[in-house]
Motif scaffolding. Structure first.
Motif, PDB file in Angstrom:
ATOM      1  N   UNK A  89       0.986  -1.237  -0.209  1.00 58.35           N
ATOM      2  CA  UNK A  89      -0.001  -0.005  -0.011  1.00 58.35           C
ATOM      3  C   UNK A  89       0.786   1.300   0.032  1.00 58.35           C
ATOM      4  N   UNK A  90       1.977   1.398   0.642  1.00 56.93           N
ATOM      5  CA  UNK A  90       2.938   2.256   0.867  1.00 56.93           C
ATOM      6  C   UNK A  90       3.558   2.575  -0.420  1.00 56.93           C
ATOM      7  N   UNK A  91       3.605   1.607  -1.392  1.00 54.98           N
ATOM      8  CA  UNK A  91       4.433   1.748  -2.884  1.00 54.98           C
ATOM      9  C   UNK A  91       3.226   2.268  -3.607  1.00 54.98           C
ATOM     10  N   UNK A  92       2.102   1.929  -3.535  1.00 51.56           N
ATOM     11  CA  UNK A  92       0.928   2.459  -4.354  1.00 51.56           C
ATOM     12  C   UNK A  92       0.677   3.986  -4.042  1.00 51.56           C
ATOM     13  N   UNK A  93       0.818   4.262  -2.809  1.00 46.97           N
ATOM     14  CA  UNK A  93       0.698   5.717  -2.433  1.00 46.97           C
ATOM     15  C   UNK A  93       1.827   6.646  -2.845  1.00 46.97           C
ATOM     16  N   UNK A  94       2.988   5.839  -3.026  1.00 45.40           N
ATOM     17  CA  UNK A  94       4.337   6.801  -3.721  1.00 45.40           C
ATOM     18  C   UNK A  94       4.007   6.784  -5.249  1.00 45.40           C
ATOM     19  N   UNK A  95       3.424   6.125  -5.754  1.00 43.62           N
ATOM     20  CA  UNK A  95       3.167   6.345  -7.024  1.00 43.62           C
ATOM     21  C   UNK A  95       2.221   7.493  -7.470  1.00 43.62           C
ATOM     22  N   UNK A  96       1.187   7.658  -6.586  1.00 43.17           N
ATOM     23  CA  UNK A  96       0.478   8.697  -6.839  1.00 43.17           C
ATOM     24  C   UNK A  96       1.382  10.136  -6.450  1.00 43.17           C
ATOM     25  N   UNK A  97       2.266  10.230  -5.427  1.00 46.99           N
ATOM     26  CA  UNK A  97       3.043  11.219  -5.080  1.00 46.99           C
ATOM     27  C   UNK A  97       3.661  11.500  -6.357  1.00 46.99           C
ATOM     28  N   UNK A  98       4.676  10.400  -6.659  1.00 47.21           N
ATOM     29  CA  UNK A  98       5.646  10.781  -7.748  1.00 47.21           C
ATOM     30  C   UNK A  98       5.000  10.977  -9.138  1.00 47.21           C
ATOM     31  N   UNK A  99       3.721  10.394  -9.365  1.00 45.34           N
ATOM     32  CA  UNK A  99       3.387  10.777 -10.730  1.00 45.34           C
ATOM     33  C   UNK A  99       2.728  12.361 -10.682  1.00 45.34           C
ATOM     34  N   UNK A 100       2.329  12.947  -9.622  1.00 49.27           N
ATOM     35  CA  UNK A 100       2.037  14.144  -9.598  1.00 49.27           C
ATOM     36  C   UNK A 100       3.132  15.075  -9.711  1.00 49.27           C
ATOM     37  N   UNK A 101       4.173  14.772  -8.889  1.00 45.52           N
ATOM     38  CA  UNK A 101       5.506  15.695  -9.437  1.00 45.52           C
ATOM     39  C   UNK A 101       5.836  15.582 -10.627  1.00 45.52           C
ATOM     40  N   UNK A 102       5.950  14.235 -11.175  1.00 46.68           N
ATOM     41  CA  UNK A 102       6.216  14.045 -12.397  1.00 46.68           C
ATOM     42  C   UNK A 102       5.506  14.817 -13.624  1.00 46.68           C
ATOM     43  N   UNK A 103       4.342  15.041 -13.431  1.00 44.68           N
ATOM     44  CA  UNK A 103       3.325  15.763 -14.247  1.00 44.68           C
ATOM     45  C   UNK A 103       4.069  17.029 -14.381  1.00 44.68           C
ATOM     46  N   UNK A 104       4.246  17.825 -13.175  1.00 43.51           N
ATOM     47  CA  UNK A 104       4.413  19.153 -13.325  1.00 43.51           C
ATOM     48  C   UNK A 104       5.795  19.267 -13.577  1.00 43.51           C
ATOM     49  N   UNK A 105       6.935  18.408 -13.589  1.00 44.32           N
ATOM     50  CA  UNK A 105       8.165  18.591 -13.708  1.00 44.32           C
ATOM     51  C   UNK A 105       8.721  17.929 -14.898  1.00 44.32           C
ATOM     52  N   UNK A 106       7.969  17.306 -15.677  1.00 44.11           N
ATOM     53  CA  UNK A 106       8.206  16.763 -17.055  1.00 44.11           C
ATOM     54  C   UNK A 106       8.903  15.570 -16.975  1.00 44.11           C
ATOM     55  N   UNK A 107       8.686  14.475 -15.885  1.00 43.69           N
ATOM     56  CA  UNK A 107       9.205  13.235 -15.698  1.00 43.69           C
ATOM     57  C   UNK A 107       9.019  12.321 -16.970  1.00 43.69           C
ATOM     58  N   UNK A 108      10.033  11.640 -17.247  1.00 40.77           N
ATOM     59  CA  UNK A 108       9.381  10.364 -18.179  1.00 40.77           C
ATOM     60  C   UNK A 108       9.814   9.185 -17.734  1.00 40.77           C
ATOM     61  N   UNK A 109      10.355   8.830 -16.694  1.00 36.19           N
ATOM     62  CA  UNK A 109      10.750   7.685 -16.107  1.00 36.19           C
ATOM     63  C   UNK A 109      10.585   7.538 -14.770  1.00 36.19           C
TER      64      UNK A 109
END
Length: 267
Positions: A89-109
């Protein structure tokens, strides 16, 4: 070597500075792009901590190309959460956090470390959970045009992915069982070489499966030219195989100028 292809891992470089100052140091060193391991002390950071990280990258004027998903306590030997029932569950929560950051900063991987084997848990059960969580992460990444990366590691006896073929098999399993195709190999040339992979063969046979490349020489994990690996040859092979992705500098600085090799690097 063209610096426009390079992204600097600010979790292993510029360590004399605090984490939030490192993107600026990368910019001052002449780079336009950075990547990080999970940059927070907890799996789900406070909003203010996320904002501070995003602001640090934005204010430095660099792009966050890659970001590790939460992987546990690395200093204590953890190498990923996604295959552990206790931490799923922690991993899945981190996916949400990371993809939100990535959307804002142009992350590709996003690098999703597979996780160590869990004592008392059947390997098949652990692999099934890992496959499910990688598929969940891949769908979230796809929504922002990014990929999930699977990385073989060295020096961690409990970590099951040692060779490029191990990671590619995981990617195949996710595609076969869940129908997602944006899970790819992270080819860290240092780890692969230390584990005995033939880099020429890996980069030729699996070139179409490589989603990201990280550089460090071996032995020592220092700058290119400090060890025995022919990293220029590796990059030439990738070019002939039409790899056009980012090249990450993920090594430990051993010299006053850890980037003095770049201008003369024949790649």
């Amino acid at each position: 070597m063209d610096r426009r292809r390079l992204t600097v891992n600010c979790s292993i470089l510029f360590t004399a500075a605090s984490l939030l100052h490192r993107p600026r140091h990368a910019r001052d060193a002449g780079f336009d792009a950075v990547e990080f391991w999970w940059p927070f002390d907890v799996t789900v950071p406070a909003d203010r901590d996320v904002e501070a990280f995003v602001t640090a990258v934005e204010d430095a004027g660099v792009r966050l190309t890659h970001l590790n998903l939460a992987a546990g306590d690395l200093a204590a030997g953890d190498r990923g959460l996604l295959s552990s029932p206790r931490h799923s569950a922690e991993f899945r929560d981190s996916v949400d956090v990371a993809t939100d950051i990535g959307k804002r900063l142009g992350t590709v991987g996003f690098n999703a470390l597979y996780g160590n084997r869990v004592d008392g848990l059947e390997v098949a059960t652990q692999n099934e959970l890992a496959t499910e969580n990688l598929a969940i992460a891949a769908r979230a990444a796809a929504a922002i045009g990014a990929t999930i990366l699977v990385e073989p590691l060295s020096a961690i006896p409990a970590y099951p992915l040692l060779h490029a073929a191990d990671a590619v098999a995981v990617c195949d399993r996710v595609r076969r069982e869940h129908g997602v195709d944006n899970v790819m190999l992270l080819a860290d040339l240092y780890h692969l070489a230390v584990n005995g992979d033939d880099l020429d063969e890996v980069l030729s046979v699996h070139s179409g499966r490589v989603g990201h490349v990280q550089l460090a020489d071996a032995p020592g994990r220092g700058e290119p030219g400090t060890g025995n690996l022919d990293l220029a040859r590796c990059l030439r092979i990738l070019d002939t195989q039409s790899y056009r992705g980012w090249i990450s500098l993920e090594y430990r600085a051993t010299r006053a100028d850890p980037f003095d090799w770049i201008s003369d690097f024949p790649a």
